[in-house]
Design a protein around this motif. Structure first.
Motif, PDB file in Angstrom:
ATOM      1  N   MET A   1       0.854  -1.196   0.000  1.00  0.00           N
ATOM      2  CA  MET A   1       0.000   0.000   0.000  1.00  0.00           C
ATOM      3  C   MET A   1       0.890   1.247   0.000  1.00  0.00           C
ATOM      4  O   MET A   1       1.859   1.319   0.735  1.00  0.00           O
ATOM      5  CB  MET A   1      -0.904   0.005   1.239  1.00  0.00           C
ATOM      6  CG  MET A   1      -1.915   1.136   1.251  1.00  0.00           C
ATOM      7  SD  MET A   1      -2.957   1.053   2.726  1.00  0.00           S
ATOM      8  CE  MET A   1      -3.800  -0.499   2.418  1.00  0.00           C
ATOM      9  N   ALA A   2       0.592   2.195  -0.832  1.00  0.00           N
ATOM     10  CA  ALA A   2       1.427   3.396  -0.950  1.00  0.00           C
ATOM     11  C   ALA A   2       0.724   4.600  -0.354  1.00  0.00           C
ATOM     12  O   ALA A   2      -0.453   4.562  -0.034  1.00  0.00           O
ATOM     13  CB  ALA A   2       1.755   3.661  -2.425  1.00  0.00           C
ATOM     14  N   PHE A   3       1.477   5.674  -0.213  1.00  0.00           N
ATOM     15  CA  PHE A   3       0.908   6.915   0.285  1.00  0.00           C
ATOM     16  C   PHE A   3      -0.167   7.422  -0.673  1.00  0.00           C
ATOM     17  O   PHE A   3      -0.010   7.359  -1.889  1.00  0.00           O
ATOM     18  CB  PHE A   3       1.992   7.989   0.422  1.00  0.00           C
ATOM     19  CG  PHE A   3       2.880   7.795   1.605  1.00  0.00           C
ATOM     20  CD1 PHE A   3       2.443   8.115   2.882  1.00  0.00           C
ATOM     21  CD2 PHE A   3       4.158   7.299   1.452  1.00  0.00           C
ATOM     22  CE1 PHE A   3       3.265   7.956   3.976  1.00  0.00           C
ATOM     23  CE2 PHE A   3       4.986   7.131   2.544  1.00  0.00           C
ATOM     24  CZ  PHE A   3       4.532   7.460   3.817  1.00  0.00           C
ATOM     25  N   GLY A   4      -1.244   7.932  -0.148  1.00  0.00           N
ATOM     26  CA  GLY A   4      -2.301   8.485  -0.975  1.00  0.00           C
ATOM     27  C   GLY A   4      -2.067   9.952  -1.267  1.00  0.00           C
ATOM     28  O   GLY A   4      -1.060  10.517  -0.888  1.00  0.00           O
ATOM     29  N   LYS A   5      -3.035  10.568  -1.924  1.00  0.00           N
ATOM     30  CA  LYS A   5      -2.879  11.966  -2.307  1.00  0.00           C
ATOM     31  C   LYS A   5      -2.910  12.888  -1.094  1.00  0.00           C
ATOM     32  O   LYS A   5      -2.170  13.855  -1.027  1.00  0.00           O
ATOM     33  CB  LYS A   5      -3.983  12.347  -3.312  1.00  0.00           C
ATOM     34  CG  LYS A   5      -3.823  11.671  -4.676  1.00  0.00           C
ATOM     35  CD  LYS A   5      -4.901  12.126  -5.644  1.00  0.00           C
ATOM     36  CE  LYS A   5      -4.704  11.479  -7.004  1.00  0.00           C
ATOM     37  NZ  LYS A   5      -5.741  11.906  -7.965  1.00  0.00           N
ATOM     38  N   GLU A  73       4.666  -0.298   4.785  1.00  0.00           N
ATOM     39  CA  GLU A  73       4.912  -1.274   5.842  1.00  0.00           C
ATOM     40  C   GLU A  73       5.487  -0.598   7.086  1.00  0.00           C
ATOM     41  O   GLU A  73       6.287   0.334   6.991  1.00  0.00           O
ATOM     42  CB  GLU A  73       5.861  -2.359   5.336  1.00  0.00           C
ATOM     43  CG  GLU A  73       5.240  -3.243   4.266  1.00  0.00           C
ATOM     44  CD  GLU A  73       6.188  -4.342   3.817  1.00  0.00           C
ATOM     45  OE1 GLU A  73       7.145  -4.647   4.543  1.00  0.00           O
ATOM     46  OE2 GLU A  73       5.957  -4.889   2.720  1.00  0.00           O
ATOM     47  N   ARG A  74       5.072  -1.094   8.241  1.00  0.00           N
ATOM     48  CA  ARG A  74       5.492  -0.509   9.515  1.00  0.00           C
ATOM     49  C   ARG A  74       7.008  -0.442   9.637  1.00  0.00           C
ATOM     50  O   ARG A  74       7.557   0.562  10.083  1.00  0.00           O
ATOM     51  CB  ARG A  74       4.935  -1.324  10.686  1.00  0.00           C
ATOM     52  CG  ARG A  74       3.443  -1.257  10.837  1.00  0.00           C
ATOM     53  CD  ARG A  74       2.950  -2.248  11.871  1.00  0.00           C
ATOM     54  NE  ARG A  74       1.495  -2.334  11.839  1.00  0.00           N
ATOM     55  CZ  ARG A  74       0.705  -1.558  12.553  1.00  0.00           C
ATOM     56  NH1 ARG A  74       1.215  -0.666  13.363  1.00  0.00           N
ATOM     57  NH2 ARG A  74      -0.609  -1.678  12.471  1.00  0.00           N
ATOM     58  N   GLU A  75       7.661  -1.542   9.257  1.00  0.00           N
ATOM     59  CA  GLU A  75       9.117  -1.573   9.401  1.00  0.00           C
ATOM     60  C   GLU A  75       9.811  -0.554   8.506  1.00  0.00           C
ATOM     61  O   GLU A  75      10.888  -0.047   8.845  1.00  0.00           O
ATOM     62  CB  GLU A  75       9.672  -2.971   9.127  1.00  0.00           C
ATOM     63  CG  GLU A  75       9.376  -3.545   7.758  1.00  0.00           C
ATOM     64  CD  GLU A  75       8.146  -4.426   7.739  1.00  0.00           C
ATOM     65  OE1 GLU A  75       8.116  -5.370   6.921  1.00  0.00           O
ATOM     66  OE2 GLU A  75       7.219  -4.177   8.532  1.00  0.00           O
ATOM     67  N   VAL A 201      12.145   1.528   0.031  1.00  0.00           N
ATOM     68  CA  VAL A 201      10.709   1.808   0.079  1.00  0.00           C
ATOM     69  C   VAL A 201      10.143   1.958  -1.333  1.00  0.00           C
ATOM     70  O   VAL A 201       9.068   1.427  -1.652  1.00  0.00           O
ATOM     71  CB  VAL A 201      10.436   3.084   0.901  1.00  0.00           C
ATOM     72  CG1 VAL A 201       8.975   3.506   0.773  1.00  0.00           C
ATOM     73  CG2 VAL A 201      10.795   2.858   2.368  1.00  0.00           C
ATOM     74  N   VAL A 202      10.864   2.678  -2.185  1.00  0.00           N
ATOM     75  CA  VAL A 202      10.411   2.863  -3.571  1.00  0.00           C
ATOM     76  C   VAL A 202      10.293   1.528  -4.283  1.00  0.00           C
ATOM     77  O   VAL A 202       9.295   1.243  -4.966  1.00  0.00           O
ATOM     78  CB  VAL A 202      11.375   3.800  -4.334  1.00  0.00           C
ATOM     79  CG1 VAL A 202      11.052   3.786  -5.827  1.00  0.00           C
ATOM     80  CG2 VAL A 202      11.283   5.215  -3.799  1.00  0.00           C
ATOM     81  N   MET A 203      11.304   0.692  -4.125  1.00  0.00           N
ATOM     82  CA  MET A 203      11.322  -0.605  -4.793  1.00  0.00           C
ATOM     83  C   MET A 203      10.137  -1.472  -4.346  1.00  0.00           C
ATOM     84  O   MET A 203       9.505  -2.157  -5.154  1.00  0.00           O
ATOM     85  CB  MET A 203      12.635  -1.339  -4.476  1.00  0.00           C
ATOM     86  CG  MET A 203      12.778  -2.691  -5.153  1.00  0.00           C
ATOM     87  SD  MET A 203      14.367  -3.467  -4.766  1.00  0.00           S
ATOM     88  CE  MET A 203      14.177  -3.721  -2.993  1.00  0.00           C
ATOM     89  N   LYS A 204       9.809  -1.403  -3.071  1.00  0.00           N
ATOM     90  CA  LYS A 204       8.723  -2.225  -2.514  1.00  0.00           C
ATOM     91  C   LYS A 204       7.325  -1.685  -2.844  1.00  0.00           C
ATOM     92  O   LYS A 204       6.348  -2.420  -2.801  1.00  0.00           O
ATOM     93  CB  LYS A 204       8.882  -2.354  -1.008  1.00  0.00           C
ATOM     94  CG  LYS A 204      10.094  -3.169  -0.597  1.00  0.00           C
ATOM     95  CD  LYS A 204      10.400  -3.049   0.874  1.00  0.00           C
ATOM     96  CE  LYS A 204       9.395  -3.758   1.739  1.00  0.00           C
ATOM     97  NZ  LYS A 204       9.797  -3.757   3.172  1.00  0.00           N
ATOM     98  N   ASN A 205       7.241  -0.380  -3.175  1.00  0.00           N
ATOM     99  CA  ASN A 205       5.926   0.238  -3.359  1.00  0.00           C
ATOM    100  C   ASN A 205       5.673   0.766  -4.767  1.00  0.00           C
ATOM    101  O   ASN A 205       4.598   1.300  -5.037  1.00  0.00           O
ATOM    102  CB  ASN A 205       5.753   1.383  -2.362  1.00  0.00           C
ATOM    103  CG  ASN A 205       5.643   0.887  -0.927  1.00  0.00           C
ATOM    104  OD1 ASN A 205       4.583   0.510  -0.462  1.00  0.00           O
ATOM    105  ND2 ASN A 205       6.776   0.872  -0.228  1.00  0.00           N
TER     106      ASN A 205
END
Length: 206
Positions: A1-5, A73-75, A201-205
Motif C-alpha cells: 500500500m502506498a501513500f495516498g494523495k 509497511e510498519r518496518e 521503500v520505492v522498490m517495494k511500493n
C-alpha cells in the motif's frame, strides 16, 4: 500500500522530521562562530533541533503502535524514522565537539563537509516530500545526489586528514580535528543510509 494523495499522519511526521534536519543543517552551515560564547549558542541551538527530532521520533513510534493500517509497511516507516534520526543526532554530536574543543575557527575542510551535509539535508527533505506525494519515480535521482555528496565527503576526509598530519604540529589539535572530521563524515554516511532506505521503500511500493 502506498501513500495516498492526502498526507496521512505518518507522511506528515516524516516531513516534519526531514524539515527539522534541513533547518538544523542550514543553521549549522550559516552560523558564524567568532567567539567562545558563539560556540555555546551554536551547540545549544542544534541541541534544540535534536530534542525536537527525538520528540517527533517518539510520536511516530507511538502512532505505529496504535495504527491498524499504515500507508507503507510498519518496518519501512520505522527504518526511515530511525535513519533520519541518526542524521540529526550526528549534527548534534558534532556541534558538541565544537563546543568541547572550543573550535572558534573552523577549517575550510570543515566548511566543505558542512556544505555537502546541507545539500544532503535538502535532498532528503525533497525525497520525503515526494514520498508523501506518492511521486516514487522521482525519488531515485535525489537519492543518487545524496550518495554523490556522501562520496565527496569520503574523498574530503582523506584529504583533510592527510593535510592535518602534514601541517599541524600540535598533537592535541590533531586528535581533536581528526575527530571532528570523522564525525562530519559520519553524518554524510547517515544521509546515505536514508537514501538507501528510501530506495528500498520505492522498490517495494512502486
Amino acid at each position: 500500500m502506498a501513500f495516498g494523495k492526502k498526507k496521512d499522519k505518518f507522511s506528515v511526521l516524516l516531513c516534519d522530521i526531514s524539515e527539522n534536519i534541513k533547518e538544523a543543517a542550514t543553521f549549522f552551515y550559516d552560523f558564524q562562530i567568532k567567539t567562545a560564547s558563539d560556540i555555546k549558542i551554536f551547540s545549544d541551538k542544534v541541541k534544540e533541533h535534536e530534542a525536537k527530532g527525538d520528540t517527533l521520533v517518539h510520536t511516530v513510534i507511538k502512532e505505529l503502535n496504535h495504527a491498524f493500517i499504515t500507508p507503507i509497511e510498519r518496518e519501512d516507516i520505522l527504518l526511515l524514522t530511525l535513519t533520519l534520526d541518526d542524521v540529526i543526532d550526528g549534527l548534534e554530536e558534532t556541534t558538541a565537539l565544537f563546543d568541547m574543543y572550543s573550535i572558534i575557527h573552523p577549517t575550510e575542510h570543515m566548511k566543505s563537509f558542512v556544505s555537502h551535509i546541507k545539500n544532503c539535508a535538502f535532498e532528503i527533505h525533497t525525497c520525503i516530500e515526494l514520498l508523501s506525494e506518492r511521486k516514487l519515480a522521482d525519488i531515485h535521482l535525489h537519492a543518487i545526489k545524496i550518495k554523490e555528496y556522501e562520496s565527496n565527503c569520503d574523498h574530503l576526509l582523506r584529504i583533510a586528514i592527510k593535510e592535518l598530519f602534514a601541517t599541524e604540529k600540535d598533537p592535541i589539535k590533531i586528535i581533536q580535528f581528526k575527530e571532528v572530521y570523522e564525525s562530519l563524515e559520519e553524518i554524510a554516511d547517515y544521509c546515505q543510509s536514508v537514501a538507501t532506505a528510501l530506495e528500498t521503500v520505492v522498490m517495494k511500493n512502486a
